[in-house]
Scaffold this motif. Structure first.
Motif, PDB file in Angstrom:
ATOM      1  N   SER A  66       0.867  -1.189   0.034  1.00  0.00           N
ATOM      2  CA  SER A  66       0.037   0.095  -0.027  1.00  0.00           C
ATOM      3  C   SER A  66       0.787   1.438  -0.008  1.00  0.00           C
ATOM      4  O   SER A  66       0.663   2.121  -0.868  1.00  0.00           O
ATOM      5  CB  SER A  66      -0.924   0.073   1.145  1.00  0.00           C
TER       6      SER A  66
ATOM      7  N   SER B 266      -8.551   3.329   7.533  1.00  0.00           N
ATOM      8  CA  SER B 266      -7.761   2.308   7.188  1.00  0.00           C
ATOM      9  C   SER B 266      -7.241   1.670   8.530  1.00  0.00           C
ATOM     10  O   SER B 266      -6.689   0.478   8.517  1.00  0.00           O
ATOM     11  CB  SER B 266      -6.476   2.889   6.283  1.00  0.00           C
TER      12      SER B 266
ATOM     13  N   PHE C 264      -8.725  -1.425   9.630  1.00  0.00           N
ATOM     14  CA  PHE C 264      -8.308  -2.476   8.786  1.00  0.00           C
ATOM     15  C   PHE C 264      -6.946  -3.088   9.383  1.00  0.00           C
ATOM     16  O   PHE C 264      -6.579  -4.223   9.469  1.00  0.00           O
ATOM     17  CB  PHE C 264      -8.485  -2.322   7.350  1.00  0.00           C
TER      18      PHE C 264
ATOM     19  N   ARG D 151      -6.410  -6.849   8.961  1.00  0.00           N
ATOM     20  CA  ARG D 151      -7.038  -6.898   7.525  1.00  0.00           C
ATOM     21  C   ARG D 151      -6.387  -5.939   6.591  1.00  0.00           C
ATOM     22  O   ARG D 151      -6.874  -5.309   5.934  1.00  0.00           O
ATOM     23  CB  ARG D 151      -8.560  -6.789   7.769  1.00  0.00           C
TER      24      ARG D 151
ATOM     25  N   ARG E 182      -4.826  -6.570   3.985  1.00  0.00           N
ATOM     26  CA  ARG E 182      -4.854  -6.843   2.632  1.00  0.00           C
ATOM     27  C   ARG E 182      -5.892  -6.044   1.919  1.00  0.00           C
ATOM     28  O   ARG E 182      -5.681  -5.764   0.759  1.00  0.00           O
ATOM     29  CB  ARG E 182      -5.459  -8.495   2.185  1.00  0.00           C
ATOM     30  N   THR E 183      -6.946  -5.608   2.776  1.00  0.00           N
ATOM     31  CA  THR E 183      -7.884  -4.668   2.091  1.00  0.00           C
ATOM     32  C   THR E 183      -7.245  -3.378   1.731  1.00  0.00           C
ATOM     33  O   THR E 183      -7.675  -2.793   0.795  1.00  0.00           O
ATOM     34  CB  THR E 183      -8.994  -4.477   2.972  1.00  0.00           C
TER      35      THR E 183
ATOM     36  N   VAL F  75      -7.187  -1.598  -2.147  1.00  0.00           N
ATOM     37  CA  VAL F  75      -7.724  -0.188  -2.291  1.00  0.00           C
ATOM     38  C   VAL F  75      -6.871   0.508  -2.748  1.00  0.00           C
ATOM     39  O   VAL F  75      -6.827   1.434  -3.707  1.00  0.00           O
ATOM     40  CB  VAL F  75      -8.526   0.288  -0.909  1.00  0.00           C
TER      41      VAL F  75
ATOM     42  N   CYS G 242     -14.276   3.983  -0.783  1.00  0.00           N
ATOM     43  CA  CYS G 242     -14.046   2.619  -0.755  1.00  0.00           C
ATOM     44  C   CYS G 242     -14.331   1.877   0.709  1.00  0.00           C
ATOM     45  O   CYS G 242     -14.734   0.952   0.893  1.00  0.00           O
ATOM     46  CB  CYS G 242     -12.651   2.043  -1.457  1.00  0.00           C
ATOM     47  N   PHE G 243     -13.262   2.533   1.664  1.00  0.00           N
ATOM     48  CA  PHE G 243     -13.349   1.744   3.163  1.00  0.00           C
ATOM     49  C   PHE G 243     -14.507   2.068   3.478  1.00  0.00           C
ATOM     50  O   PHE G 243     -15.057   1.081   4.349  1.00  0.00           O
ATOM     51  CB  PHE G 243     -12.299   2.658   3.909  1.00  0.00           C
TER      52      PHE G 243
ATOM     53  N   ILE H  31     -17.085  -0.812   2.393  1.00  0.00           N
ATOM     54  CA  ILE H  31     -16.593  -2.129   2.763  1.00  0.00           C
ATOM     55  C   ILE H  31     -17.030  -2.177   4.314  1.00  0.00           C
ATOM     56  O   ILE H  31     -17.456  -3.220   4.700  1.00  0.00           O
ATOM     57  CB  ILE H  31     -15.013  -2.449   2.715  1.00  0.00           C
TER      58      ILE H  31
END
Length: 484
Positions: free
Chosen positions: A18, A144, A147, A152, A154-155, A159, A212-213, A216
């Protein structure tokens, strides 16, 4: 130790992907600006640094969401995370008016720092546009954090990669524009905006990630387990906890970014060529440094969780594993900076022939090769201070990280300003004195000496930060700290 390495890799690799995507976007962004107009690259560096200084205290506060969430997970209270996350959201959105006011006063800020007059219009427009995305960057940091704190990561990587690809495509289109010849048409390029286009592309990518976050997080599995919907309220106690632990982390970001920005602005006074050369070298430094921010976040999350769940020993093993990986990664880059400087710097001009590169840009390319030698010297120590500072923040030792960083930064800058060599202003790429033909293609000795001086100051600053964070980590008081 094998399990510690596995845990570090599981959490850190997606975060490194990321943050690595972010460093790639920065590199390509500034490379495209150099090819569009060399002065735009230096202006983007100076304005981008000021943008980060303006928002980083708020990003630092929001970033504690991940460390606090990890301690809630370690304590077996995941349902508390939703309410804490909402406090970060309210805080992030409240920053928008401040950022817009700062953007409105961009030209005044750059005049106050005595930048080269030719750079001020470019720096101002870039900064003004970026400030529209400031709140988006703070908000994506907060979201973020959920996550990363719940492992998490990977999410976050997925993104970030999508956002980075969008940013790169928009960069190319909005910097150079669309040529009607592509579909058989005629006329000038459409949407060719140069540095303004690069700013617009960045703002759109800043806001893409929090959208996006948020989408989700609204999935049923998160709403129930972590109390995402139930936590939709203002909690004064949680807001205070977020600010108490996050404010020193944010101020530490300000301290580091501010010190770095002051050094860059001091170099900017020397002229366009020194600033271009510095931007080129720092761009390659960012490729090594920014992915390690992901490793630092992983160290912070793992230290916070292990201290609450199983004590300091597993946390220490994770820090050792993170340091080992960071040193190996940085050592590879140090060798590249030292032995392959010319090859790396030549990437900036890969689509241009020697005859089409302006004289001042060619001088900047040559100067940047020597500056990469400084990066090779301090890159390992930069990795050390980054990982250890992350570990200390994960434990809650944020006030020491702040005070140590503030002390080191102020002392280093004072030393640099007090002992700065005398120098005479120089004009780059302009006509030589009357009676002499050609253009200026060499750097005056006084400017060259002063440029090297500020890079020595930068190197000493990184070494001092690494020493301070190492001493605190070895002293061990962080092992007894908790945030929940």
């Amino acid at each position: 130790m094998r399990s510690a390495y596995a845990e570090v890799f599981r959490v850190a690799v997606p975060l490194m992907i990321s943050t690595g995507m972010f460093s790639l976007v920065l590199f390509v962004d500034r490379t495209l600006l150099f090819q569009h107009e060399p002065a735009e690259m230096g202006a983007a560096m100076a304005a981008g640094n000021l943008f980060w200084v303006s928002i980083c205290v708020f990003v630092g506060i929001a970033s504690m969401t991940g460390a606090i969430a990890s301690q809630y997970v370690g304590a077996g209270r995941p349902s508390r995370i939703g309410r804490m996350l909402w406090q970060s959201v309210w805080f992030s959105l409240a920053t928008m008016p401040l950022f817009l006011v700062l953007g409105y006063n961009a030209e005044t800020l750059f005049k106050w720092t005595q930048q080269a007059p030719a750079l001020i219009p470019l720096e101002s427009i870039y900064f003004q546009i970026l400030m529209w995305g400031g709140a988006g960057e703070v908000l994506q940091t907060a979201l973020s954090g959920f996550f990363s704190g719940t492992h998490r990561t990977r999410t976050i990587a997925i993104v970030s990669v999508i956002s980075g690809v969008i940013n790169l495509l928009l960069d190319y289109i909005l910097i150079f524009g669309i040529d009607p010849a592509w579909w058989g048409g005629e006329g000038p390029r459409l949407w060719e905006m140069g540095i303004a286009g690069a700013g617009i592309a960045s703002v759109l990518s800043f806001w893409f990630k929090p959208v996006c976050f948020a989408a989700i997080l609204l999935r049923p599995q998160f709403r129930e387990t972590y109390g995402i919907v139930r936590g939709l309220c203002f909690d004064q106690r949680m807001m205070w906890r977020l600010i108490y632990f996050g404010f020193p982390a944010g101020l530490m970001y300000v301290t580091e970014a501010g010190a770095f920005s002051v050094i860059v602005l001091m170099i900017g006074r020397l002229g366009d060529v020194p600033l271009q050369a510095t931007t080129m070298a720092i761009n390659f430094n960012m490729i090594a440094f920014i992915p390690l921010v992901g490793m630092s976040i992983a160290a912070s999350v793992l230290v916070g969780q292990h201290l609450v769940r199983s004590g300091p020993e597993p946390a220490i093993r994770c820090v050792r594993a993170a340091l080992t990986v960071a040193w190996a990664y940085s050592a590879a880059w140090a060798l590249a900076y030292w032995f392959c400087a010319g090859t790396l710097i030549s990437l900036y001009a890969m689509n241009q022939s020697d005859s089409t590169i302006p004289a001042d840009a060619a001088l900047a390319l040559q100067t940047a090769e020597t500056l990469l030698g400084f990066v090779a010297i301090y890159v390992l120590l930069d990795a050390t201070q980054l990982i250890l500072a992350g570990a200390l923040r994960g434990a809650g030792d944020t006030w020491f990280v702040l005070l140590a960083g503030l002390t080191v930064s102020l002392a280093t800058l004072a030393f640099g300003v007090f002992f700065e060599p005398d120098w005479e202003p120089a004009l780059w790429g302009t006509s030589l004195p009357e009676g002499v033909e050609g253009v200026a293609t060499t750097m005056s000795e006084s400017v060259a000496v002063t440029l090297r001086w500020w890079w020595i100051v930068l190197t000493c600053w990184v070494i001092s930060l690494a020493g301070a964070m190492s001493a605190r980590y070895l002293q061990g008081s962080w092992k007894r700290m908790r945030m929940v």
